[in-house]
Design a protein around this motif. Structure first.
Motif, PDB file in Angstrom:
ATOM      1  N   ALA A 132       9.088  -0.944  -4.582  1.00 52.45           N
ATOM      2  CA  ALA A 132       8.139  -0.393  -3.612  1.00 52.45           C
ATOM      3  C   ALA A 132       8.630   0.949  -3.074  1.00 52.45           C
ATOM      4  N   GLY A 133       9.944   1.067  -2.846  1.00 52.15           N
ATOM      5  CA  GLY A 133      10.501   2.345  -2.405  1.00 52.15           C
ATOM      6  C   GLY A 133      10.325   3.432  -3.448  1.00 52.15           C
ATOM      7  N   THR A 134      10.514   3.071  -4.715  1.00 49.76           N
ATOM      8  CA  THR A 134      10.323   4.039  -5.792  1.00 49.76           C
ATOM      9  C   THR A 134       8.872   4.505  -5.843  1.00 49.76           C
ATOM     10  N   ALA A 135       7.947   3.579  -5.662  1.00 50.52           N
ATOM     11  CA  ALA A 135       6.527   3.944  -5.672  1.00 50.52           C
ATOM     12  C   ALA A 135       6.217   4.956  -4.573  1.00 50.52           C
ATOM     13  N   ARG A 136       6.806   4.771  -3.403  1.00 50.23           N
ATOM     14  CA  ARG A 136       6.560   5.722  -2.309  1.00 50.23           C
ATOM     15  C   ARG A 136       7.108   7.104  -2.655  1.00 50.23           C
ATOM     16  N   VAL A 137       8.280   7.133  -3.269  1.00 53.97           N
ATOM     17  CA  VAL A 137       8.863   8.429  -3.643  1.00 53.97           C
ATOM     18  C   VAL A 137       7.992   9.138  -4.674  1.00 53.97           C
ATOM     19  N   LEU A 138       7.358   8.358  -5.556  1.00 59.60           N
ATOM     20  CA  LEU A 138       6.580   8.955  -6.645  1.00 59.60           C
ATOM     21  C   LEU A 138       5.159   9.340  -6.249  1.00 59.60           C
ATOM     22  N   LEU A 139       4.710   8.951  -5.073  1.00 55.57           N
ATOM     23  CA  LEU A 139       3.333   9.260  -4.674  1.00 55.57           C
ATOM     24  C   LEU A 139       2.990  10.749  -4.779  1.00 55.57           C
ATOM     25  N   PRO A 140       3.855  11.661  -4.337  1.00 57.80           N
ATOM     26  CA  PRO A 140       3.496  13.076  -4.457  1.00 57.80           C
ATOM     27  C   PRO A 140       3.378  13.554  -5.908  1.00 57.80           C
ATOM     28  N   HIS A 141       3.888  12.756  -6.855  1.00 51.66           N
ATOM     29  CA  HIS A 141       3.870  13.156  -8.267  1.00 51.66           C
ATOM     30  C   HIS A 141       2.860  12.335  -9.058  1.00 51.66           C
ATOM     31  N   ARG A 142       1.866  11.782  -8.387  1.00 53.34           N
ATOM     32  CA  ARG A 142       0.981  10.822  -9.046  1.00 53.34           C
ATOM     33  C   ARG A 142       0.171  11.433 -10.192  1.00 53.34           C
ATOM     34  N   ARG A 143       0.086  12.760 -10.260  1.00 59.50           N
ATOM     35  CA  ARG A 143      -0.635  13.384 -11.377  1.00 59.50           C
ATOM     36  C   ARG A 143       0.278  13.648 -12.586  1.00 59.50           C
ATOM     37  N   ALA A 144       1.570  13.402 -12.418  1.00 56.71           N
ATOM     38  CA  ALA A 144       2.497  13.619 -13.526  1.00 56.71           C
ATOM     39  C   ALA A 144       2.300  12.549 -14.602  1.00 56.71           C
ATOM     40  N   SER A 145       2.715  12.889 -15.815  1.00 54.37           N
ATOM     41  CA  SER A 145       2.535  11.986 -16.944  1.00 54.37           C
ATOM     42  C   SER A 145       3.187  10.633 -16.683  1.00 54.37           C
ATOM     43  N   GLY A 146       2.406   9.570 -16.781  1.00 56.49           N
ATOM     44  CA  GLY A 146       2.926   8.216 -16.636  1.00 56.49           C
ATOM     45  C   GLY A 146       3.022   7.723 -15.212  1.00 56.49           C
ATOM     46  N   VAL A 147       3.116   8.633 -14.246  1.00 54.72           N
ATOM     47  CA  VAL A 147       3.295   8.205 -12.856  1.00 54.72           C
ATOM     48  C   VAL A 147       2.067   7.474 -12.351  1.00 54.72           C
ATOM     49  N   SER A 148       0.877   7.988 -12.654  1.00 54.49           N
ATOM     50  CA  SER A 148      -0.347   7.343 -12.171  1.00 54.49           C
ATOM     51  C   SER A 148      -0.463   5.927 -12.723  1.00 54.49           C
ATOM     52  N   ALA A 149      -0.068   5.733 -13.992  1.00 56.31           N
ATOM     53  CA  ALA A 149      -0.142   4.389 -14.575  1.00 56.31           C
ATOM     54  C   ALA A 149       0.789   3.428 -13.841  1.00 56.31           C
ATOM     55  N   PHE A 150       1.996   3.902 -13.525  1.00 56.79           N
ATOM     56  CA  PHE A 150       2.931   3.049 -12.787  1.00 56.79           C
ATOM     57  C   PHE A 150       2.389   2.725 -11.398  1.00 56.79           C
ATOM     58  N   LEU A 151       1.885   3.739 -10.686  1.00 53.41           N
ATOM     59  CA  LEU A 151       1.398   3.511  -9.327  1.00 53.41           C
ATOM     60  C   LEU A 151       0.200   2.570  -9.316  1.00 53.41           C
ATOM     61  N   GLU A 152      -0.685   2.706 -10.292  1.00 52.65           N
ATOM     62  CA  GLU A 152      -1.844   1.820 -10.342  1.00 52.65           C
ATOM     63  C   GLU A 152      -1.424   0.383 -10.604  1.00 52.65           C
ATOM     64  N   ARG A 153      -0.503   0.190 -11.553  1.00 52.86           N
ATOM     65  CA  ARG A 153      -0.039  -1.174 -11.824  1.00 52.86           C
ATOM     66  C   ARG A 153       0.704  -1.752 -10.638  1.00 52.86           C
ATOM     67  N   HIS A 154       1.523  -0.942  -9.997  1.00 64.25           N
ATOM     68  CA  HIS A 154       2.273  -1.432  -8.841  1.00 64.25           C
ATOM     69  C   HIS A 154       1.331  -1.803  -7.708  1.00 64.25           C
ATOM     70  N   ALA A 155       0.304  -0.973  -7.476  1.00 63.09           N
ATOM     71  CA  ALA A 155      -0.649  -1.253  -6.396  1.00 63.09           C
ATOM     72  C   ALA A 155      -1.467  -2.502  -6.663  1.00 63.09           C
ATOM     73  N   SER A 156      -1.642  -2.863  -7.938  1.00 63.94           N
ATOM     74  CA  SER A 156      -2.455  -4.028  -8.273  1.00 63.94           C
ATOM     75  C   SER A 156      -1.711  -5.349  -8.161  1.00 63.94           C
ATOM     76  N   LEU A 157      -0.399  -5.267  -7.967  1.00 60.68           N
ATOM     77  CA  LEU A 157       0.373  -6.496  -7.845  1.00 60.68           C
ATOM     78  C   LEU A 157      -0.019  -7.235  -6.582  1.00 60.68           C
ATOM     79  N   PRO A 158      -0.017  -8.559  -6.602  1.00 58.36           N
ATOM     80  CA  PRO A 158      -0.331  -9.305  -5.374  1.00 58.36           C
ATOM     81  C   PRO A 158       0.726  -9.089  -4.326  1.00 58.36           C
ATOM     82  N   ARG A 159       0.292  -9.062  -3.093  1.00 57.87           N
ATOM     83  CA  ARG A 159       1.246  -8.973  -1.989  1.00 57.87           C
ATOM     84  C   ARG A 159       2.067 -10.242  -1.919  1.00 57.87           C
ATOM     85  N   ILE A 160       3.297 -10.081  -1.443  1.00 60.05           N
ATOM     86  CA  ILE A 160       4.107 -11.271  -1.183  1.00 60.05           C
ATOM     87  C   ILE A 160       3.541 -11.964   0.040  1.00 60.05           C
TER      88      ILE A 160
END
Length: 480
Positions: A451-479
């Motif tokens: 989750a910390g990594t996802a926050r760091v990558l938010l400003p780079h969400r248009r970079a190659s592969g980053v958007s795919a990671f952020l979308e998959r991470h956001a789709s995970l169920p909450r604990i």
């Protein structure tokens, strides 16, 4: 598994770098500045476990407003300035309902773990997603600790295989006829320890912790029942102590630090009562690891050194190597780079002496991959992201496929180091590999890192592969 600081109705906004705070750091490294923060905290009686990672998160804009403990420290360090002068957002703009007025002074220092006035859990934006082990008004970590552990899935099914131990000794003490225990009970206890460790290696701690607590209670009931043979008694004490450490580790990896501390202390007391130096070294080893993670680096150093004193007569270079790594982690937390480097060099030298017949059974996880992984954590704590990423990559590559949890852990460490080191594309790829493993691994530690990594990558969400990671991470169920 989005951050608990966000509501489901919100979409996270990319953080804006805190350039004012970066200017205040000047020529000091993040680790050196973190040490200055800790010194300032001690001057006013505060307790914060600031490290290079926390400073990096502030400067990256992830922490838009510090919690009250950090606020008091920063205002002490820079008298005459306000939080806005330090580059933070006004508290009212990042808080949900129940926020105090912006002109209201922070509450006085308190050692109580309860929330200060106006501190609610209904925060609607990242409000001090801080060093997660700070003991003052710690919202993010306390929220993790209050979550119910996952039910269903691979880990829960695996946990059911603890049953043989529960069936043998699982009835309450009041329902059993008191009898002297013997070698069969000692053997069952030892097997339970092995099984818990095996399941943790494969699936992580979250689905196992509560199921493993019952065998631990039974183990100490067996000690109370007594035995006629000293050799059997020694096995029971050693088994109960090792089981306490295993259950403590499950609590530790699940974010339940106080529970872990209690279990490790129980194991240490058992070791002292039975005069078992191997068990004592193991208990101190895990205590050092916990202290490092809980933001008590000086305690981590002292516990690791105590473990080395207990372990020296055992004749296991690999054990001493691991304990030197535990010490290195403490020195890194203290921002003592020379001390860390010396301990790392000693760990490497001892490791190169090779395995020995005297190596404890519980050390089966400790190989070259773990050596690389623990060194990566040290460099990460010191803010040397490039070196940390290099060692984390080696760790993930070298790890035996049997240790699924460790592969996920090392890869999550790699993703975070790459993200903080300015390599978002590579970080996203590593993060996707971790997401692929989360069906098999349930570990709050890994989930929090990701989750910390996802926050760091938010400003780079248009970079190659980053958007795919952020979308998959956001789709995970909450604990839950």
């Amino acid at each position: 598994m989005t951050s608990s600081a966000l509501t489901s109705s919100q979409s996270p906004r990319p953080p804006r770098p805190n350039l004012a705070f970066r200017r205040l750091r000047g020529q000091r490294s993040p680790g050196e500045f973190a040490a200055a923060v800790r010194r300032a905290a001690r001057e006013i009686g505060e307790l914060v476990s600031c490290d290079a990672r926390y400073i990096g998160r502030v400067e990256a804009g992830e922490i838009r407003c510090p919690n009250y403990a950090y606020e008091r420290v920063f205002l002490h360090m820079f008298p005459g300035r306000t939080l806005t002068d330090l580059g933070f957002s006004p508290r009212s703009s990042v808080r949900g309902r129940g926020a105090r007025g912006t002109d209201e002074a922070p509450p006085p220092h308190t050692t109580s773990p309860t929330y200060a006035t106006g501190e609610t859990e209904e925060t609607h934006e990242t409000y001090d997603t801080q060093d997660p082990y700070d003991t003052h008004e710690n919202h993010e970590e306390s929220d993790v600790q209050r979550r119910a552990f996952m039910t269903g899935g691979t880990a829960t099914v695996a946990a059911a295989s603890l049953g043989p131990f529960g069936v043998t000794f699982g009835a309450p003490a009041a329902d059993r006829r008191v009898h002297r225990v013997g070698t069969s009970e000692a053997g069952a206890l030892e097997e339970a320890v092995r099984r818990i460790r095996l399941l943790d290696d494969r699936h992580g701690a979250d689905g196992l912790y509560r199921r493993a607590a019952a065998p631990l209670r039974t183990a100490y009931e067996l000690l109370d029942a007594g035995t006629t043979r000293q050799t059997t008694a020694d096995r029971l004490y050693a088994g109960a102590g090792e089981l306490a450490i295993s259950v403590g580790w499950l609590a530790h990896d699940s974010g339940r630090f106080e529970d872990a501390r209690s279990h490790y202390a129980e194991a240490l007391a058992t070791a002292r009562m039975s005069g078992d130096p191997a068990l004592e070294a193991h208990a101190f080893c895990n205590t050092a690891f916990l202290a490092r993670d809980a933001g008590r680096p000086r305690e981590a150093v002292r516990a690791a050194q105590a473990a080395q004193r207990a372990a020296r007569p055992l004749g296991s270079p690999r054990l001493l190597s691991l304990l030197s790594l535990r010490e290195a982690g403490g020195w890194a937390g203290l921002a003592d780079r020379p001390g860390c480097e010396q301990a790392l060099a000693r760990a490497q030298t001892l490791f190169e002496r090779g395995p020995s017949e005297t190596d404890p059974e519980w050390m089966n996880f400790y190989g070259e991959a773990e050596l690389e992984g623990l060194e990566a954590q040290c460099w990460s704590t010191l803010g040397d992201w490039t070196r940390a990423a290099r060692h984390a990559r080696r760790a993930a590559h070298l790890q035996d496929p049997h240790f699924t949890r460790n592969i996920a852990l090392y890869t999550a460490e790699l993703a975070d180091d790459l993200a903080r080191g300015g390599r978002p594309d590579e970080a996203a790829l590593a993060g996707l590999r971790v997401l692929d493993l989360l069906g098999e691994v349930q570990s709050s530690r890994i989930q929090t890192m990701l989750a910390g990594t996802a926050r760091v990558l938010l400003p780079h969400r248009r970079a190659s592969g980053v958007s795919a990671f952020l979308e998959r991470h956001a789709s995970l169920p909450r604990i839950a």
